[in-house]
Design a protein around this motif. Structure first.
Motif, short mmCIF file in Angstrom:
data_model
loop_
_atom_site.label_atom_id
_atom_site.label_comp_id
_atom_site.label_asym_id
_atom_site.label_seq_id
_atom_site.Cartn_x
_atom_site.Cartn_y
_atom_site.Cartn_z
N GLY A 1 0.82 -1.37 0.19
CA GLY A 1 0.09 0.09 0.32
C GLY A 1 0.73 1.67 0.21
O GLY A 1 0.55 2.04 -0.33
N HIS A 2 2.20 1.01 0.57
CA HIS A 2 2.62 2.64 0.70
C HIS A 2 3.56 2.84 -0.26
O HIS A 2 4.72 3.79 -0.59
CB HIS A 2 3.96 2.47 1.89
N SER B 1 3.37 3.85 -3.33
CA SER B 1 3.19 5.21 -3.83
C SER B 1 3.75 5.86 -3.27
O SER B 1 5.11 7.24 -3.45
CB SER B 1 2.12 5.92 -4.61
N VAL B 2 4.43 5.90 -1.96
CA VAL B 2 4.68 6.85 -0.77
C VAL B 2 6.45 7.13 -1.35
O VAL B 2 7.24 7.68 -1.66
CB VAL B 2 4.64 6.46 0.35
N LYS C 1 5.99 8.30 -10.15
CA LYS C 1 4.65 8.21 -10.56
C LYS C 1 4.47 7.12 -10.71
O LYS C 1 4.65 6.56 -11.32
CB LYS C 1 3.68 9.11 -10.83
N LEU C 2 3.23 6.35 -9.50
CA LEU C 2 2.89 5.04 -10.50
C LEU C 2 1.63 4.96 -10.92
O LEU C 2 1.09 5.04 -10.24
CB LEU C 2 3.19 3.43 -9.12
N LEU D 1 -1.45 3.43 -9.41
CA LEU D 1 -1.49 2.95 -8.25
C LEU D 1 -2.82 3.66 -7.24
O LEU D 1 -2.35 5.19 -7.43
CB LEU D 1 -0.35 2.25 -7.23
N GLU D 2 -3.83 2.72 -7.13
CA GLU D 2 -4.27 3.40 -5.71
C GLU D 2 -4.66 2.68 -4.35
O GLU D 2 -4.84 1.48 -4.19
CB GLU D 2 -5.79 4.34 -6.48
N SER D 3 -4.28 3.36 -3.39
CA SER D 3 -4.16 2.39 -2.21
C SER D 3 -5.50 2.98 -1.68
O SER D 3 -5.54 3.48 -0.78
CB SER D 3 -3.04 2.96 -1.15
N TYR E 1 -5.18 5.51 4.00
CA TYR E 1 -3.59 5.13 4.50
C TYR E 1 -4.15 3.98 5.64
O TYR E 1 -3.94 4.48 6.49
CB TYR E 1 -2.46 5.22 4.28
#
Lengths: 417, 93
Positions: free
Chosen positions: A240-241, A243-244, A252-253, A255-257, A305
């Motif tokens: 989940g992290h 993109s961080v 940039k990826l 993705l959506e978390s 998050y």
């Protein structure tokens, strides 16, 4: 292996009241430099380190984990393992993992409690029937076991399902993969950690990555809460992290978390000896070895998050569970929790190089990464060691979002995991 | 789960709304001239921020209007709500 687990070691340690078991993995301070660093000490990250050491002969590897190993999504999923995906690329990827699961306890000398109890996917409308039959055929063409069951056969395989035609979403059949099943999720992380640690991998817990140092188009090291660590190869397996971490490298990826929830009931006697999934009503259930029903709910619709999830999602899932299994109507739920899942637009993972040299990403597993743990680690290790993907993960590159060559597993492939 | 202050209807439960994801992604003016990289950026790449994020919401079970929200994704606290077409509050930039 130094401390091989066996029936003899169990007896020997029983004689000393189990007080002399050795620590299963080390707890070292980080060195100044590593050949490769894996960011994220979940199942996938630890498996990556394990295969890097075992198959690719890298000796100087670290796994950095901001919390404790297996404390993220590895310890939060519903432990379902299957490989009945629609597309060839996915079938190759997930069945590679399933084959590794079949021998994983022996390989790691650690009981991961892999139980091939079968996974059944239910169809509730005519489109479900068509889609699932199509998937059954696709699976068989790819050498993956799959059978179509009609409503009577579903009832026979799992008698507690309500197959009355009068319910809101009647059961119109289902598919069954008998080689699929469940495993003990913590054991997978612990087994890989023990195996990797034995080969000299440094597992560093409570060490959060704060920045990625770049020199032009290549990586030079990581800023962490335990200081700067030099390396030329960084494999990010941060779920989940992701993109961080990517943002730290200016990347940039796609993705959506989002929070994904699960819950377990009070423990009861054995009542369901398989895994039953239903996408249309979004409910799936299995029973743990402790006797708890393990129930998977859906994701929230928004980026978050918080590792919590919304109550209305749980409510919808339990409504569906109660309609399908009236026998559970008086069960009490014991615990509910959430994990943050990184979802790709095509619901397929990314195991890929990036345009920054030495930076690799293994992410986007979304709601169903646990099942792939051994395969994901094996293929990601190959990608990092050779700076080239293995043929099984070549399709899961980051560039597919530019070329348009997506591996679209949404809907068609039982994307509720 | 949280409450959202719809600029048209007032405070309602989040389950009445549908999330439209990241806000202020500008639709390309000349799609025919976009390169594959630019298309990928527009269609798929997201900031996916842990922290203060600007996003679009639709009051789908209410007035069905779209609007913007500033929300901290690490704790789901909503910091500001503003209508479509309005400039995002500068203080959160």
């Amino acid at each position: 292996m130094k401390n091989k687990y066996s029936v003899f070691s169990l007896i020997k340690n029983a004689l000393s009241q189990h007080e002399n078991w050795q620590q299963a993995w080390g707890n070292p301070e980080p060195k100044k430099e590593y050949e490769a660093i894996i960011v994220g000490g979940g199942g996938h990250g630890l498996a990556t380190a394990y295969y890097l050491a075992k198959k690719h002969n890298l000796k100087n590897i670290a796994v950095l984990e901001k919390g404790w190993i297996g404390g993220g999504n590895t310890g939060r999923n519903t432990t379902i393992i299957r490989s009945n995906y629609l597309w060839d690329a996915s079938a190759g990827l997930y069945d590679h993992a399933l084959k590794l699961w079949e021998n994983l306890s022996q390989e790691l000398n650690y009981n991961v409690m892999f139980s091939q109890r079968g996974v059944m996917n239910l169809a509730h409308n005519l489109q479900d029937v068509r889609d699932l039959k199509r998937r059954t055929h696709a699976n068989r063409l790819n050498g993956i076991d799959a059978v179509w069951l009609n409503t009577e056969e579903v009832k026979k395989f799992c008698p507690i399902i309500n197959t009355s035609p009068d319910i809101r979403y009647p059961v119109m059949g289902g598919t069954l993969q008998r080689r699929a099943g469940t495993a003990r999720h913590d054991a997978v992380a612990w087994g890989y950690a023990r195996g990797a640690s034995e080969m000299g991998v440094d597992i560093i817990q409570n060490c959060e990555v704060k920045g990625i140092k770049r020199n032009g188009d290549r990586v030079e090291g990581l800023e962490t809460t335990k200081g700067f660590i030099k390396t030329n190869k960084i494999g990010v397996v941060a779920a989940g992290h992701s993109s961080v971490i990517a943002n730290m490298a200016g990347l940039k990826l796609p993705l959506e978390s989002k929070p994904l929830q699960a819950l377990v009931s009070e423990p009861v006697k054995p009542i369901i000896d398989t895994v039953v999934m239903s996408n249309a009503v979004h409910a799936y259930v299995s029973q743990s070895d402790k006797g708890e029903l393990v129930i998977g709910a859906g994701t929230d619709s928004y980026v978050s998050y918080t590792q919590r999830g919304s109550h209305n999602i749980v409510e919808e899932t339990l409504k569906a569970i109660l309609e399908l299994y009236p026998i559970f109507s008086r069960m009490k739920m014991l615990r509910q929790w959430g994990g943050i899942v990184d979802i790709c637009p095509d619901a397929s993972p990314i195991i890929s190089k990036t345009n920054i040299k030495g930076l690799y990403f293994n992410c986007g597993w979304g709601t169903g990464g646990f099942k792939a743990t051994p395969g994901s680690g094996d293929l990601f290790a190959h990608t990092i060691a050779n700076d080239e993907p293995h043929k099984l993960n070549a399709a899961f590159n980051l560039n597919r979002f530019v070329s348009g060559d997506l591996v679209d597993e949404h809907g068609a492939a039982a994307v509720a995991h | 789960m949280f409450l959202i202050n719809c600029p048209f209807c007032g405070e309602r439960d989040q389950s009445e709304f549908s999330s439209g994801g990241e806000a202020h992604i500008v639709r390309p003016k000349q799609p025919t001239e976009l390169s594959d990289d630019e298309w990928a950026e527009y269609l798929f790449m997201r900031k996916n921020i842990k922290g203060i994020q600007f996003e679009r919401w639709n009051h789908v079970h209410g007035c069905r209007k779209w609007f913007n929200v500033v929300r901290d994704t690490s704790n789901d606290k909503i910091l500001s709500v503003y209508k479509m077409g309005e400039k995002p509050p500068v203080s959160y930039k």
